[in-house]
Design a protein around this motif. Structure first.
Motif, mmCIF file in Angstrom:
data_model
loop_
_atom_site.group_PDB
_atom_site.id
_atom_site.type_symbol
_atom_site.label_atom_id
_atom_site.label_comp_id
_atom_site.label_asym_id
_atom_site.label_seq_id
_atom_site.Cartn_x
_atom_site.Cartn_y
_atom_site.Cartn_z
ATOM 1 N N HIS A 71 42.278 38.856 41.332
ATOM 2 C CA HIS A 71 40.946 38.281 41.566
ATOM 3 C C HIS A 71 40.938 36.893 40.936
ATOM 4 O O HIS A 71 41.929 36.476 40.320
ATOM 5 C CB HIS A 71 39.822 39.185 41.039
ATOM 6 N N ASP A 98 40.482 33.767 33.708
ATOM 7 C CA ASP A 98 41.568 34.225 32.827
ATOM 8 C C ASP A 98 42.775 34.733 33.617
ATOM 9 O O ASP A 98 43.854 34.906 33.053
ATOM 10 C CB ASP A 98 41.075 35.286 31.825
ATOM 11 N N HIS A 99 42.606 34.962 34.942
ATOM 12 C CA HIS A 99 43.710 35.480 35.763
ATOM 13 C C HIS A 99 44.433 34.397 36.559
ATOM 14 O O HIS A 99 45.509 34.642 37.086
ATOM 15 C CB HIS A 99 43.205 36.583 36.684
ATOM 16 N N ASP A 117 41.270 43.872 37.066
ATOM 17 C CA ASP A 117 40.153 44.251 36.196
ATOM 18 C C ASP A 117 39.286 45.335 36.842
ATOM 19 O O ASP A 117 38.116 45.488 36.513
ATOM 20 C CB ASP A 117 39.277 43.025 35.875
ATOM 21 N N HIS A 131 44.161 43.893 31.568
ATOM 22 C CA HIS A 131 44.055 43.755 30.106
ATOM 23 C C HIS A 131 44.420 45.108 29.502
ATOM 24 O O HIS A 131 44.102 46.147 30.072
ATOM 25 C CB HIS A 131 42.622 43.406 29.669
#
Ligand code: ZN
Ligand code: ZN
Length: 207
Positions: A57, A61-62, A150, A190
């Motif tokens: 996605h 942060d990705h 996520d 994560h």
């Protein structure tokens, strides 16, 4: 199959290097902030050539290192169309950006059920909206592996407090995941790995 995990950035996002042991072709999944050097070093050490950049996605942060990785490898960037805009205009998804990020032009748009290959590895795209509209998981049936972004973590589902989230869609996505074989290893965006079977709470979405 080769799989290496690199937790990087302020949210310890798991950047992944997924390689085919026969052909030495590889994909980088979710190049987290600051992860590119470590990922590229490992690829070199293992003799892997990176020919795809895959995003579960488009939360910052990705994809923070996606443009660096694209420049260094020449590999195309894959994302679901519903998450593409935030790559072109970082921050347009409404999540606060703590620092400036490089934009990246996606090259390929995933659709639900699509199959593609990394070397000889067959990978299936499962569209799993809920945490974000274009969220996807990558399923590698021959290796009982799910890369869940996520959408699913050890012990819980992905966050629904963000402006991109939709709780009803998340229910449908968790139902899809609950139908996978219980021995499927889950590698989330994560934190530590789990399996579909260990996440027994998923069963309540399975009807
Ligand atoms: Zn996210
Ligand atoms: Zn994340």
């Amino acid at each position: 199959m080769l799989l290496f995990k690199f937790p990087f950035g302020p949210l310890k996002t798991n950047a992944l290097l997924l390689g085919c042991s026969e052909t030495k072709k590889a994909a980088v999944i979710d190049p987290a902030l600051g992860s590119s050097d470590a990922v590229l070093e490992k690829a070199e050490e293992m003799g892997l050539s990176i020919d795809k950049i895959l995003l579960t996605h488009s939360h910052w942060d990705h994809f923070a290192d996606a443009q660096n990785m694209k420049e260094k490898t020449g590999a195309p960037v894959y994302v679901h169309a519903l998450d593409a805009e935030n790559l072109r205009t970082p921050g347009s998804d409404g999540l606060p950006l703590l620092f400036p990020l490089r934009s990246v032009d996606p090259d390929h748009f995933f659709v639900d059920g699509e199959r593609f290959k990394v070397g000889h590895l067959n990978i299936e795209v499962i569209h799993t909206p809920g945490h974000s509209p274009g969220g996807v998981c990558f399923y590698v049936p021959a290796h009982h592996l799910l890369i869940s972004g996520d959408t699913l973590f050890q012990g819980c589902m992905g966050g629904l407090h963000l402006p991109t989230a939709n709780a009803d869609e998340m229910k449908g996505s968790l139902k899809k995941l609950s139908l996978l074989p219980p021995d499927t290893r889950v590698v989330p965006g994560h934190g530590p790995d789990t399996t579909i079977g260990k996440e027994s709470w998923l069963k309540k979405f399975n009807h």
